[in-house]
Design an enzyme around this catalytic site. Structure first.
Site, PDB file in Angstrom:
ATOM      1  N   ARG B  32      -2.927 -13.216  -8.045  1.00 48.19           N
ATOM      2  CA  ARG B  32      -2.693 -12.624  -6.805  1.00 48.19           C
ATOM      3  C   ARG B  32      -1.929 -11.098  -7.262  1.00 48.19           C
ATOM      4  O   ARG B  32      -1.658 -11.060  -8.497  1.00 48.19           O
ATOM      5  CB  ARG B  32      -2.041 -13.206  -5.708  1.00 48.19           C
ATOM      6  CG  ARG B  32      -0.884 -14.264  -6.149  1.00 48.19           C
ATOM      7  CD  ARG B  32       0.232 -13.646  -6.983  1.00 48.19           C
ATOM      8  NE  ARG B  32       0.656 -12.530  -6.393  1.00 48.19           N
ATOM      9  CZ  ARG B  32       1.448 -11.641  -6.751  1.00 48.19           C
ATOM     10  NH1 ARG B  32       1.936 -11.855  -8.184  1.00 48.19           N
ATOM     11  NH2 ARG B  32       2.027 -10.773  -6.099  1.00 48.19           N
ATOM     12  N   ALA B  34      -2.521  -6.735  -6.358  1.00 41.31           N
ATOM     13  CA  ALA B  34      -4.017  -5.907  -6.464  1.00 41.31           C
ATOM     14  C   ALA B  34      -4.299  -5.670  -7.906  1.00 41.31           C
ATOM     15  O   ALA B  34      -5.437  -5.807  -8.081  1.00 41.31           O
ATOM     16  CB  ALA B  34      -3.427  -4.746  -5.642  1.00 41.31           C
ATOM     17  N   ARG B  75     -11.493 -11.790  -1.780  1.00 38.87           N
ATOM     18  CA  ARG B  75     -10.490 -11.250  -0.706  1.00 38.87           C
ATOM     19  C   ARG B  75     -10.803 -10.094  -0.360  1.00 38.87           C
ATOM     20  O   ARG B  75     -11.436  -8.923  -1.071  1.00 38.87           O
ATOM     21  CB  ARG B  75      -9.078 -11.334  -1.571  1.00 38.87           C
ATOM     22  CG  ARG B  75      -8.699 -12.915  -1.704  1.00 38.87           C
ATOM     23  CD  ARG B  75      -7.229 -12.877  -2.278  1.00 38.87           C
ATOM     24  NE  ARG B  75      -6.426 -12.706  -1.168  1.00 38.87           N
ATOM     25  CZ  ARG B  75      -5.079 -12.564  -1.481  1.00 38.87           C
ATOM     26  NH1 ARG B  75      -4.765 -12.459  -2.558  1.00 38.87           N
ATOM     27  NH2 ARG B  75      -4.196 -12.375  -0.473  1.00 38.87           N
ATOM     28  N   GLN B 184       6.029 -15.148  -2.817  1.00 36.28           N
ATOM     29  CA  GLN B 184       6.043 -14.595  -3.940  1.00 36.28           C
ATOM     30  C   GLN B 184       7.355 -13.999  -4.360  1.00 36.28           C
ATOM     31  O   GLN B 184       7.505 -13.880  -5.640  1.00 36.28           O
ATOM     32  CB  GLN B 184       4.974 -13.241  -3.720  1.00 36.28           C
ATOM     33  CG  GLN B 184       3.626 -13.842  -3.476  1.00 36.28           C
ATOM     34  CD  GLN B 184       3.171 -13.933  -2.262  1.00 36.28           C
ATOM     35  OE1 GLN B 184       4.036 -14.183  -1.283  1.00 36.28           O
ATOM     36  NE2 GLN B 184       1.880 -13.873  -1.771  1.00 36.28           N
ATOM     37  N   ASP B 225      -1.519  -2.902  -1.896  1.00 37.79           N
ATOM     38  CA  ASP B 225      -2.876  -3.180  -1.905  1.00 37.79           C
ATOM     39  C   ASP B 225      -4.108  -2.304  -1.648  1.00 37.79           C
ATOM     40  O   ASP B 225      -5.088  -2.672  -2.117  1.00 37.79           O
ATOM     41  CB  ASP B 225      -3.043  -4.668  -0.916  1.00 37.79           C
ATOM     42  CG  ASP B 225      -2.114  -5.830  -1.644  1.00 37.79           C
ATOM     43  OD1 ASP B 225      -0.792  -5.815  -1.054  1.00 37.79           O
ATOM     44  OD2 ASP B 225      -2.522  -6.746  -2.361  1.00 37.79           O
ATOM     45  N   ASN B 235       0.012  -3.430   2.470  1.00 42.29           N
ATOM     46  CA  ASN B 235       0.640  -4.436   1.459  1.00 42.29           C
ATOM     47  C   ASN B 235       1.154  -5.740   2.075  1.00 42.29           C
ATOM     48  O   ASN B 235       0.825  -5.865   3.251  1.00 42.29           O
ATOM     49  CB  ASN B 235       2.115  -3.480   0.979  1.00 42.29           C
ATOM     50  CG  ASN B 235       2.576  -4.250  -0.357  1.00 42.29           C
ATOM     51  OD1 ASN B 235       1.883  -4.444  -1.129  1.00 42.29           O
ATOM     52  ND2 ASN B 235       4.073  -4.418  -0.208  1.00 42.29           N
ATOM     53  N   LYS B 236       1.506  -6.398   1.663  1.00 42.52           N
ATOM     54  CA  LYS B 236       2.050  -8.010   1.767  1.00 42.52           C
ATOM     55  C   LYS B 236       2.696  -7.927   3.311  1.00 42.52           C
ATOM     56  O   LYS B 236       3.248  -6.939   3.794  1.00 42.52           O
ATOM     57  CB  LYS B 236       3.144  -8.539   0.723  1.00 42.52           C
ATOM     58  CG  LYS B 236       3.660  -9.858   1.120  1.00 42.52           C
ATOM     59  CD  LYS B 236       2.351 -10.834   1.434  1.00 42.52           C
ATOM     60  CE  LYS B 236       1.259 -10.850   0.226  1.00 42.52           C
ATOM     61  NZ  LYS B 236       0.044 -11.325   0.774  1.00 42.52           N
TER      62      LYS B 236
END
Lengths: 341, 341
Positions: B32, B34, B75, B184, B225, B235-236
Site C-alpha cells: 500500500r 500511492a 484500487r 498504518q 494518494d 489522502n488516508k
C-alpha cells in the site's frame, strides 16, 4: 457490576463488597462513564459501610474515611465521582455519628446510594425530554464514545436525548465513532442502540470529517466528564476534534450532562486534570498488540472542548444555548436557591 | 513483495508471477502507499510480459492488455497506479510491436519497471532535500498514516522529508497517528522510524487535537494518494481532520508528493473517487472483532483536504506554497516543456 470491558462479546457481572474493590473496578474500567462512575462510587461507600457494620464505631468511621479516599483516587477527570463522594459525606454529616448505631449509619448510606441512582435515571429522562426538541425528524446524529445507559444509571445522557427523540416519534440515525483507544463507541454505543432497534452506523473516528464534508451529519451530541465554570467541556479524547469539525461545517454540537457534571470550582478547561492511561491501550487492544514493542506512547484519554464550540449544553434544568460563565453561574445559583427553600 | 499486513510482527515476502496476482496483492493491501502501488503495478505489467514471453505475439499482447486492466481495477483512489500503468503503456507504444521479438518487448517492460522504481527513490530524495528546510530544528512533527519507505520505493515522501531533515543534522520528534482502521501509523510508521532511530511517539488519532491545543506539535506532514488540479489532496481517512485542527491552531500543514501523484485531469477533490473497504476493518482488527455482530458500518478509507488548508505542497520540483490551480498548472506545464525538449 456489569463488566463493560467484555461487552459486547460477553455479559458478565462482577461482585464487590468493599470500597477498595469498587475503586479498583473504576480504575480498570469495569464501569466507566461519568454518571455511572458517580453511582458506583456511592455504592462503594455504602458497601464499605455494610462491610464494617459489625466493627466498633471508631474503626467503622476510620474505615469509611479510608474507603472514600480510595474511591476518590481511582480516576481524576470525571467530576461526578467527587460529586457523589461529597454527597455521601454530606449524608454522613447529617447523621448523629456518635449516637446512631453503626448498622443504621450503614443503612442510611445504602439508601443514599440508591437515591443517587434513582435520581440519575430521572435526570437523564428530563434531559432527554428537554433535549429531544433539538434533534429534527430524520436527523443523522454523530456521537462519540458512549454516553448511554451503560455510562449512567439508565437511559443515558447523549443517547438519552436520542432515545427520547425516538420515543417522541422521530426517526434518528446514529453514527457512532468507534472511539479509540478503548472502543466505547464500537463496543458499547453500537450494542446499546442495536438492543433498542435504533439505526446505528459504526465508523472509524477518522471518518467523521469526511461524513460531515459529504453532508451526512445533521447534529453532534456527546456527554461530558466535567463541565468547567466557563462552559469548557472535558470529555473522551477526540471530542475536541469532532467539535472543531462540526464548527467548520456549521453543524450544531450539543453536550448533554446533568448539573452534577458541572464543576463550578474549576474555572476553565485548562484547570481540568487530564488522565493518561497505559500505553498498552494504544499499542493494541486487549491481548492483540500490533505496534512495535517498546514504541513510545502518549495516551491522554480526555480532551477539552472550549465553550465557544458548544452550540448548547443540555441539562436537567433546561437547554443552555452558547454556554458561558454567566449562564452557568445563573443555573447553579437558582439550583442553590431552590435547595435552600 | 514484503507483506505489509503482517508488519511489524512478522517479516514475510510474497512471490508474484502475474499481473492478476499483483492486482490481488494491491487490492488486499500486501502493498500500500500511492508510490509503492505505482511501482508494484509497473512490475505487475512486467511480470505478465515475462510470464507470456513464450506465447505467440497476439496472445502475448492480448494477455498484456488483460493484465493491465486487472491492475487498473485493483484500487480506485491513488492516481500513481494509473500513472504507472500509463507509463508502461507508453513504453509499449514506443516499441515495434509487430517486429520486435516478444521476449525483447518483455525485457523492455521489465527495464521500465526498474526505471520507475529507481526514479521514485530519486524523487523522494529530491523532495526530502527541498522539504527539509520547512522543518525547524527540534521540531515536533505529526504525521498520519505511513508515507515512508514502505509506501514508496524507498526513503519516503512525508517520512522522506523527515529523514532528510534528520540527515541534515536536525533533531526531529515524530508523533505518529495510529491511523485506524488499518493502523498504518501504529504498525508501519512507528516501526520504520524506530529502525532509523528517529524518536517517535505513537498516539490514537483522537489525541491529535489535544496535543495541538497543548502546544506539542510544530508541524504536520503527510503524503498524498491524489492531488487534484486545484490542489485538493486525497489522502488516508482522517487527514482532513488533522488539517482542520492544524488550521485552527496555526500549525503548518505540509503535503509531500511527487508530481506523479498530481492528477491534472481531476479538477477538484470532489471528483476523486473515494474507496470504501470491508466492514471487518472497522468492526475489529484482523482476527480480533470487538463490535457487535451485524452492526452497520461505513468504511471510506480516504478523504479530501481542500487546497486552502495546505500550507505547502512539497514536490520533487520544489515547494509550492498555498497551492492552487494556477501554481499547479504552471509546475506541470514546465515539466511538459522540459520533457519535449
Amino acid at each position: 457490576m456489569l463488566d463493560q470491558r467484555l461487552l459486547p462479546a460477553r455479559i458478565e457481572y462482577v461482585r464487590y463488597d468493599s470500597a477498595a474493590a469498587v475503586a479498583a473496578g473504576i480504575k480498570t474500567m469495569v464501569v466507566r462513564g461519568a454518571p455511572a462512575i458517580g453511582c458506583a462510587a456511592a455504592y462503594g461507600v455504602a458497601l464499605e459501610a455494610l462491610r464494617l457494620r459489625d466493627q466498633p464505631r471508631d474503626a467503622f468511621l476510620a474505615g469509611l474515611t479510608h474507603g472514600i479516599a480510595a474511591l476518590a483516587a481511582s480516576r481524576p477527570t470525571a467530576v461526578n465521582l467527587f460529586w457523589a463522594l461529597d454527597r455521601m459525606r454530606a449524608r454522613l454529616d447529617t447523621l448523629s455519628l456518635r449516637a446512631l448505631p453503626v448498622a443504621e449509619i450503614a443503612d442510611a448510606l445504602l439508601a443514599e446510594a440508591h437515591a443517587i441512582t434513582v435520581e440519575d435515571v430521572q435526570l437523564n429522562r428530563a434531559m432527554g425530554t428537554l433535549g429531544a426538541a433539538l434533534l429534527p425528524h430524520n436527523a443523522r446524529v454523530l456521537t462519540h464514545c458512549n454516553a448511554g445507559s451503560l455510562a449512567t444509571a439508565g437511559h443515558g445522557t447523549a443517547l438519552g436525548v436520542i432515545r427520547s427523540a425516538v420515543e417522541a416519534g422521530k426517526r434518528i440515525h446514529v453514527y457512532a465513532d468507534e472511539t479509540r483507544p478503548f472502543l466505547q463507541g464500537a463496543r458499547l454505543t453500537a450494542w446499546e442502540l442495536m438492543q433498542d432497534n435504533i439505526p446505528v452506523t459504526l465508523i472509524a473516528d477518522n471518518a467523521a470529517g469526511l461524513l460531515m464534508r459529504q453532508g451526512s451529519i445533521d447534529a453532534v451530541i456527546v456527554g461530558a466528564d466535567r463541565v468547567a465554570a466557563n462552559g469548557d467541556v472535558a470529555n473522551k479524547i477526540g471530542t475536541y476534534s469532532v467539535a472543531v469539525l462540526a464548527r467548520r461545517h456549521g453543524i450544531p454540537f450539543y453536550v448533554a450532562a446533568p448539573l452534577s457534571t458541572v464543576d463550578i470550582n474549576t474555572a476553565s478547561g485548562d484547570d481540568i486534570p487530564i488522565e493518561e492511561r497505559a500505553a498498552a491501550e494504544v499499542t493494541g487492544y486487549g491481548d492483540t498488540q500490533w505496534a512495535p514493542a517498546g514504541v513510545g506512547v502518549r495516551n491522554p484519554v480526555f480532551d477539552v472542548t472550549p465553550a465557544e464550540l458548544v452550540t448548547a449544553l443540555i441539562t436537567e434544568r433546561g437547554v443552555v444555548c452558547a454556554p458561558d460563565a454567566a449562564k452557568i453561574a445563573a443555573l447553579v445559583a437558582v439550583r442553590a436557591l431552590e435547595s435552600r427553600s
